[in-house]
Design a protein around this motif. Structure first.
Motif, PDB file in Angstrom:
ATOM      1  N   MET A 197       0.842  -1.199   0.000  1.00 21.45           N
ATOM      2  CA  MET A 197       0.000   0.000   0.000  1.00 21.45           C
ATOM      3  C   MET A 197       0.881   1.254   0.000  1.00 21.45           C
ATOM      4  N   ASP A 198       0.442   2.241  -0.759  1.00 17.47           N
ATOM      5  CA  ASP A 198       1.186   3.500  -0.844  1.00 17.47           C
ATOM      6  C   ASP A 198       0.815   4.375   0.350  1.00 17.47           C
ATOM      7  N   TYR A 199       1.555   4.212   1.457  1.00 24.08           N
ATOM      8  CA  TYR A 199       1.236   4.959   2.668  1.00 24.08           C
ATOM      9  C   TYR A 199       1.476   6.468   2.509  1.00 24.08           C
ATOM     10  N   GLY A 200       2.472   6.829   1.691  1.00 24.83           N
ATOM     11  CA  GLY A 200       2.763   8.243   1.484  1.00 24.83           C
ATOM     12  C   GLY A 200       1.591   8.977   0.865  1.00 24.83           C
ATOM     13  N   SER A 201       1.004   8.407  -0.174  1.00 26.75           N
ATOM     14  CA  SER A 201      -0.152   9.030  -0.836  1.00 26.75           C
ATOM     15  C   SER A 201      -1.354   9.097   0.110  1.00 26.75           C
ATOM     16  N   LEU A 202      -1.515   8.051   0.924  1.00 26.08           N
ATOM     17  CA  LEU A 202      -2.646   8.024   1.849  1.00 26.08           C
ATOM     18  C   LEU A 202      -2.497   9.092   2.938  1.00 26.08           C
ATOM     19  N   LEU A 203      -1.261   9.356   3.367  1.00 25.00           N
ATOM     20  CA  LEU A 203      -1.042  10.425   4.346  1.00 25.00           C
ATOM     21  C   LEU A 203      -1.404  11.788   3.757  1.00 25.00           C
ATOM     22  N   VAL A 204      -1.074  11.989   2.481  1.00 24.21           N
ATOM     23  CA  VAL A 204      -1.461  13.244   1.813  1.00 24.21           C
ATOM     24  C   VAL A 204      -2.982  13.349   1.755  1.00 24.21           C
ATOM     25  N   LYS A 205      -3.633  12.228   1.493  1.00 29.03           N
ATOM     26  CA  LYS A 205      -5.106  12.220   1.441  1.00 29.03           C
ATOM     27  C   LYS A 205      -5.700  12.532   2.810  1.00 29.03           C
ATOM     28  N   ILE A 206      -5.047  12.038   3.878  1.00 28.27           N
ATOM     29  CA  ILE A 206      -5.506  12.318   5.243  1.00 28.27           C
ATOM     30  C   ILE A 206      -5.402  13.812   5.541  1.00 28.27           C
ATOM     31  N   GLN A 207      -4.288  14.423   5.146  1.00 26.78           N
ATOM     32  CA  GLN A 207      -4.117  15.857   5.368  1.00 26.78           C
ATOM     33  C   GLN A 207      -5.212  16.655   4.668  1.00 26.78           C
ATOM     34  N   THR A 208      -5.495  16.285   3.433  1.00 25.63           N
ATOM     35  CA  THR A 208      -6.549  16.976   2.675  1.00 25.63           C
ATOM     36  C   THR A 208      -7.900  16.795   3.341  1.00 25.63           C
ATOM     37  N   HIS A 209      -8.162  15.571   3.797  1.00 29.55           N
ATOM     38  CA  HIS A 209      -9.439  15.262   4.459  1.00 29.55           C
ATOM     39  C   HIS A 209      -9.622  16.090   5.733  1.00 29.55           C
ATOM     40  N   LEU A 210      -8.569  16.195   6.549  1.00 30.16           N
ATOM     41  CA  LEU A 210      -8.670  16.926   7.808  1.00 30.16           C
ATOM     42  C   LEU A 210      -8.686  18.425   7.591  1.00 30.16           C
ATOM     43  N   SER A 211      -8.005  18.909   6.561  1.00 31.85           N
ATOM     44  CA  SER A 211      -8.016  20.345   6.254  1.00 31.85           C
ATOM     45  C   SER A 211      -9.417  20.801   5.893  1.00 31.85           C
ATOM     46  N   ALA A 212     -10.163  19.930   5.245  1.00 27.61           N
ATOM     47  CA  ALA A 212     -11.533  20.276   4.855  1.00 27.61           C
ATOM     48  C   ALA A 212     -12.443  20.416   6.065  1.00 27.61           C
ATOM     49  N   GLN A 213     -12.071  19.749   7.169  1.00 28.18           N
ATOM     50  CA  GLN A 213     -12.908  19.799   8.370  1.00 28.18           C
ATOM     51  C   GLN A 213     -12.430  20.843   9.368  1.00 28.18           C
ATOM     52  N   SER A 214     -11.253  21.391   9.184  1.00 28.59           N
ATOM     53  CA  SER A 214     -10.692  22.311  10.172  1.00 28.59           C
ATOM     54  C   SER A 214     -11.503  23.579  10.322  1.00 28.59           C
ATOM     55  N   GLY A 215     -12.273  23.942   9.286  1.00 26.33           N
ATOM     56  CA  GLY A 215     -13.093  25.151   9.376  1.00 26.33           C
ATOM     57  C   GLY A 215     -14.232  25.019  10.340  1.00 26.33           C
ATOM     58  N   ASN A 216     -14.555  23.775  10.783  1.00 25.10           N
ATOM     59  CA  ASN A 216     -15.661  23.567  11.729  1.00 25.10           C
ATOM     60  C   ASN A 216     -15.251  23.795  13.172  1.00 25.10           C
ATOM     61  N   ASN A 217     -13.979  24.090  13.401  1.00 27.38           N
ATOM     62  CA  ASN A 217     -13.487  24.189  14.784  1.00 27.38           C
ATOM     63  C   ASN A 217     -14.096  25.349  15.524  1.00 27.38           C
ATOM     64  N   GLY A 218     -14.403  26.464  14.793  1.00 30.82           N
ATOM     65  CA  GLY A 218     -14.946  27.628  15.462  1.00 30.82           C
ATOM     66  C   GLY A 218     -13.891  28.298  16.321  1.00 30.82           C
ATOM     67  N   GLN A 219     -14.330  29.153  17.232  1.00 31.90           N
ATOM     68  CA  GLN A 219     -13.409  29.926  18.055  1.00 31.90           C
ATOM     69  C   GLN A 219     -13.275  29.374  19.463  1.00 31.90           C
ATOM     70  N   SER A 220     -14.032  28.350  19.817  1.00 30.35           N
ATOM     71  CA  SER A 220     -13.988  27.851  21.195  1.00 30.35           C
ATOM     72  C   SER A 220     -12.670  27.162  21.500  1.00 30.35           C
ATOM     73  N   TYR A 221     -12.163  26.402  20.536  1.00 33.78           N
ATOM     74  CA  TYR A 221     -10.967  25.611  20.790  1.00 33.78           C
ATOM     75  C   TYR A 221      -9.744  26.325  20.219  1.00 33.78           C
ATOM     76  N   CYS A 222      -9.190  27.219  21.038  1.00 31.66           N
ATOM     77  CA  CYS A 222      -8.021  27.982  20.602  1.00 31.66           C
ATOM     78  C   CYS A 222      -6.734  27.231  20.906  1.00 31.66           C
ATOM     79  N   PHE A 223      -6.809  26.109  21.623  1.00 30.83           N
ATOM     80  CA  PHE A 223      -5.635  25.257  21.845  1.00 30.83           C
ATOM     81  C   PHE A 223      -5.734  23.983  21.004  1.00 30.83           C
ATOM     82  N   HIS A 224      -6.826  23.257  21.168  1.00 28.23           N
ATOM     83  CA  HIS A 224      -6.996  22.014  20.413  1.00 28.23           C
ATOM     84  C   HIS A 224      -7.511  22.351  19.009  1.00 28.23           C
ATOM     85  N   ASN A 225      -6.620  22.888  18.200  1.00 27.77           N
ATOM     86  CA  ASN A 225      -6.970  23.296  16.845  1.00 27.77           C
ATOM     87  C   ASN A 225      -5.950  22.740  15.860  1.00 27.77           C
TER      88      ASN A 225
END
Length: 386
Positions: free
Chosen positions: A1-29
């Motif tokens: 399995m191409d773990y390198g490509s999958l890690l890039v896909k994970i970063q993209t996946h999490l970046s898309a969700q980072s906008g949902n963090n809001g302003q409450s979590y100024c540390f766990h962001n």
């Protein structure tokens, strides 16, 4: 399995969700996640992990705090593990790898409980900042986050004590972290203790200078008691107004309306509504003014335990004078007992006022809505009778 490509896909996946963090979590962001990933990569290189192990611990680092976005701090590790499991399954990762990623994430639950090297690496990476020069800045963000999430202002001294306790109990699990971070963590701990010591010394000095102004305390009790009495008189006057007005209304109903019902049957319902509203209002107004008096005795152990309020007549009106005088002499010789009684007296007045005004609010509400409803019913009945 191409773990390198999958890690890039994970970063993209999490970046898309980072906008949902809001302003409450100024540390766990996203910044905290990047720091944990960076620390994980650093230790992964040191321990020369295989491609698969590198992927496992790095994936766990990316996902370990994702649960904050879907439910806050409580059980966020389990939600993070579930999210990672779902993503990896959708991308065809083996069950064995998924279980190891899940184990790494769950091991970060406090108190940390890593069972193998990969879990130890993630646990240390999660708290990497405890031994870094950026600790003070990150700790301030953690305090801000706690205040926003809990909706209360947290005393800095209290937070400092909690942080000191965390640092004293915490230990790094990997040799790498122990070698590179323990010294820095001790420096941060010593700095916190030094600040706490200065803060406590300042509080003690201030406390020593500002002794309780007894005259000010007595004035406070006197004014509070007078205000409570005035509010009680106002409540009684309001009750009397309601009783007087509704007595007049009932008199009119009995003297005029009830006699006219035989020839005007269409007025029965409006008359009953008006009568019910008036009677209910009077009952609530009477309940607001009915006094509640205790049995008039207090026990010697109540005086010993300083649990009786000797300033309220309901606690002593059946007690012998000598017993009451002895208890009062003891109270006057004990400032804490005396101020305790004054405090109980003010509190008791507040409880009584709360009950009075609550019943009065109900009474005025019933009176207002009952009157409006009755008048509306009279108008409708007259119109329909024509």
């Amino acid at each position: 399995m191409d773990y390198g490509s999958l890690l890039v896909k994970i970063q993209t996946h999490l970046s898309a969700q980072s906008g949902n963090n809001g302003q409450s979590y100024c540390f766990h962001n996203a910044l905290h996640t990047r720091d944990v990933v960076k620390a994980t990569e650093e230790m992964s290189r040191h321990y020369k992990l295989s491609d698969e192990d590198h992927f496992i611990v790095l994936t766990a680092a990316y996902f370990h705090d994702l649960g904050y976005l879907s439910g806050g701090a409580t059980d966020h590790e389990q939600r993070s593990a579930d999210a990672a499991t779902q993503f990896l399954r959708d991308n065809g990762v083996s069950v064995e790898v998924i279980e190891k990623v899940e184990g790494c994430i769950l091991s970060t639950r406090m108190p940390q409980s890593p069972r193998n090297l990969l879990e130890k690496i993630l646990c240390d990476a999660d708290l990497f900042h405890l031994g870094k020069a950026t600790f003070e800045e990150r700790n301030k963000l953690m305090l801000q986050e706690a205040e926003k999430v809990q909706g209360v202002k947290i005393d800095k001294s209290t937070w400092r004590m909690l942080t000191i306790s965390l640092l004293e109990k915490h230990k790094y699990h990997t040799d790498y972290a122990q070698e590179h971070l323990e010294e820095g963590k001790q420096v941060n701990l010593d700095a916190l203790k030094k600040k706490q010591k200065k803060s406590q010394a300042k509080v003690e000095a201030t406390s020593e200078k500002s002794r309780k102004p007894e005259r000010g305390i007595e004035t406070m009790f006197r004014i509070t008691s007078a205000n409570s009495q005035r509010l009680s008189d106002m409540a009684d006057n309001k009750s009397n107004i309601l009783l007087t007005v509704n007595s007049i209304i009932l008199s009119v109903i009995v003297a005029v309306l009830l006699k006219a019902l035989d020839s005007n049957p269409h007025l029965i319902i409006p008359t009953c509504l008006l009568m019910m509203g008036s009677v209910t209002t009077m009952v609530l107004a009477i309940l607001a003014t009915i006094p509640k008096i205790p049995d008039g005795y207090f026990k010697p152990e109540d005086v010993e335990q300083k649990s009786v309020n000797l300033l309220f007549f309901g606690n002593f009106y059946k007690t012998k004078f000598n017993d009451y005088q002895g208890a009062m002499n003891k109270a006057m010789d004990d400032k804490d007992f005396l101020y305790g009684m004054l405090t109980k007296d003010v509190y008791s007045q507040g409880v009584v006022l709360g009950r009075k005004y609550r019943l009065l609010r109900y009474a005025y509400g019933v009176f207002m809505f009952g009157l409006v409803l009755s008048i509306a019913a009279f108008v409708v009945a007259i119109i329909l009778s024509k």
